[in-house]
Design a protein around this motif. Structure first.
Motif, PDB file in Angstrom:
ATOM      1  N   SER A 155    -108.973  90.628 108.617  1.00  0.00           N
ATOM      2  CA  SER A 155    -108.478  90.618 107.246  1.00  0.00           C
ATOM      3  C   SER A 155    -107.090  89.979 107.191  1.00  0.00           C
ATOM      4  O   SER A 155    -106.392  89.883 108.203  1.00  0.00           O
ATOM      5  CB  SER A 155    -108.424  92.035 106.691  1.00  0.00           C
ATOM      6  N   TYR A 156    -106.747  89.532 106.006  1.00  0.00           N
ATOM      7  CA  TYR A 156    -105.437  88.940 105.769  1.00  0.00           C
ATOM      8  C   TYR A 156    -104.803  89.623 104.579  1.00  0.00           C
ATOM      9  O   TYR A 156    -105.500  90.094 103.680  1.00  0.00           O
ATOM     10  CB  TYR A 156    -105.566  87.444 105.462  1.00  0.00           C
ATOM     11  N   ILE A 157    -103.509  89.625 104.562  1.00  0.00           N
ATOM     12  CA  ILE A 157    -102.760  90.178 103.439  1.00  0.00           C
ATOM     13  C   ILE A 157    -102.405  89.032 102.509  1.00  0.00           C
ATOM     14  O   ILE A 157    -101.929  87.986 102.964  1.00  0.00           O
ATOM     15  CB  ILE A 157    -101.500  90.916 103.923  1.00  0.00           C
ATOM     16  N   LEU A 189    -111.945  88.636 102.723  1.00  0.00           N
ATOM     17  CA  LEU A 189    -112.431  87.293 102.412  1.00  0.00           C
ATOM     18  C   LEU A 189    -111.315  86.509 101.718  1.00  0.00           C
ATOM     19  O   LEU A 189    -111.401  86.192 100.533  1.00  0.00           O
ATOM     20  CB  LEU A 189    -113.666  87.364 101.505  1.00  0.00           C
ATOM     21  N   PRO A 190    -110.275  86.198 102.445  1.00  0.00           N
ATOM     22  CA  PRO A 190    -109.134  85.521 101.814  1.00  0.00           C
ATOM     23  C   PRO A 190    -109.410  84.039 101.574  1.00  0.00           C
ATOM     24  O   PRO A 190    -110.336  83.461 102.144  1.00  0.00           O
ATOM     25  CB  PRO A 190    -108.028  85.695 102.848  1.00  0.00           C
ATOM     26  N   PHE A 191    -108.596  83.457 100.743  1.00  0.00           N
ATOM     27  CA  PHE A 191    -108.649  82.029 100.465  1.00  0.00           C
ATOM     28  C   PHE A 191    -107.382  81.398 101.014  1.00  0.00           C
ATOM     29  O   PHE A 191    -106.288  81.920 100.812  1.00  0.00           O
ATOM     30  CB  PHE A 191    -108.700  81.774  98.954  1.00  0.00           C
ATOM     31  N   LYS A 192    -107.545  80.271 101.680  1.00  0.00           N
ATOM     32  CA  LYS A 192    -106.387  79.559 102.216  1.00  0.00           C
ATOM     33  C   LYS A 192    -106.053  78.404 101.280  1.00  0.00           C
ATOM     34  O   LYS A 192    -106.918  77.582 100.963  1.00  0.00           O
ATOM     35  CB  LYS A 192    -106.665  79.029 103.623  1.00  0.00           C
ATOM     36  N   TYR A 208    -104.449  83.909 100.380  1.00  0.00           N
ATOM     37  CA  TYR A 208    -104.330  84.663  99.135  1.00  0.00           C
ATOM     38  C   TYR A 208    -105.629  85.386  98.828  1.00  0.00           C
ATOM     39  O   TYR A 208    -106.711  84.964  99.260  1.00  0.00           O
ATOM     40  CB  TYR A 208    -103.992  83.722  97.969  1.00  0.00           C
ATOM     41  N   CYS A 209    -105.529  86.427  98.049  1.00  0.00           N
ATOM     42  CA  CYS A 209    -106.716  87.146  97.593  1.00  0.00           C
ATOM     43  C   CYS A 209    -107.403  86.317  96.508  1.00  0.00           C
ATOM     44  O   CYS A 209    -106.879  85.294  96.045  1.00  0.00           O
ATOM     45  CB  CYS A 209    -106.326  88.520  97.054  1.00  0.00           C
ATOM     46  N   ARG A 210    -108.559  86.769  96.100  1.00  0.00           N
ATOM     47  CA  ARG A 210    -109.349  86.044  95.092  1.00  0.00           C
ATOM     48  C   ARG A 210    -108.550  85.836  93.803  1.00  0.00           C
ATOM     49  O   ARG A 210    -108.620  84.772  93.184  1.00  0.00           O
ATOM     50  CB  ARG A 210    -110.629  86.819  94.793  1.00  0.00           C
ATOM     51  N   LYS A 211    -107.797  86.805  93.416  1.00  0.00           N
ATOM     52  CA  LYS A 211    -107.045  86.735  92.158  1.00  0.00           C
ATOM     53  C   LYS A 211    -105.910  85.702  92.216  1.00  0.00           C
ATOM     54  O   LYS A 211    -105.611  85.054  91.220  1.00  0.00           O
ATOM     55  CB  LYS A 211    -106.487  88.117  91.832  1.00  0.00           C
TER      56      LYS A 211
END
Length: 64
Positions: A2-4, A16-19, A27-30
């Motif tokens: 996981s990523y913060i 499920l982070p986005f780079k 970043y998160c989905r939001k």
């Protein structure tokens, strides 16, 4: 793994982070859209692109 979320005001733990393609942070989905995390590298790219378009337009106007 996981990523913060890299946005300081969020910091959600996301599996499920986005780079970001520009700043290379996660970043998160939001917050993954460029405007949601105020991506400075994206804004610089857009600003430079607009400046180039303006210069090209000025050159075209001077030629006419």
């Amino acid at each position: 793994m996981s990523y913060i979320c890299s946005l300081e005001s969020c910091q959600k733990n996301d599996f499920l982070p986005f780079k970001c393609n520009f700043c290379n942070k996660f970043y998160c989905r939001k917050h993954h859209p460029y405007d949601k995390h105020q991506c400075s590298k994206y804004h610089i790219l857009i600003s430079n692109k607009r400046n180039i378009e303006l210069i090209q337009d000025q050159k075209c106007n001077h030629q006419n």
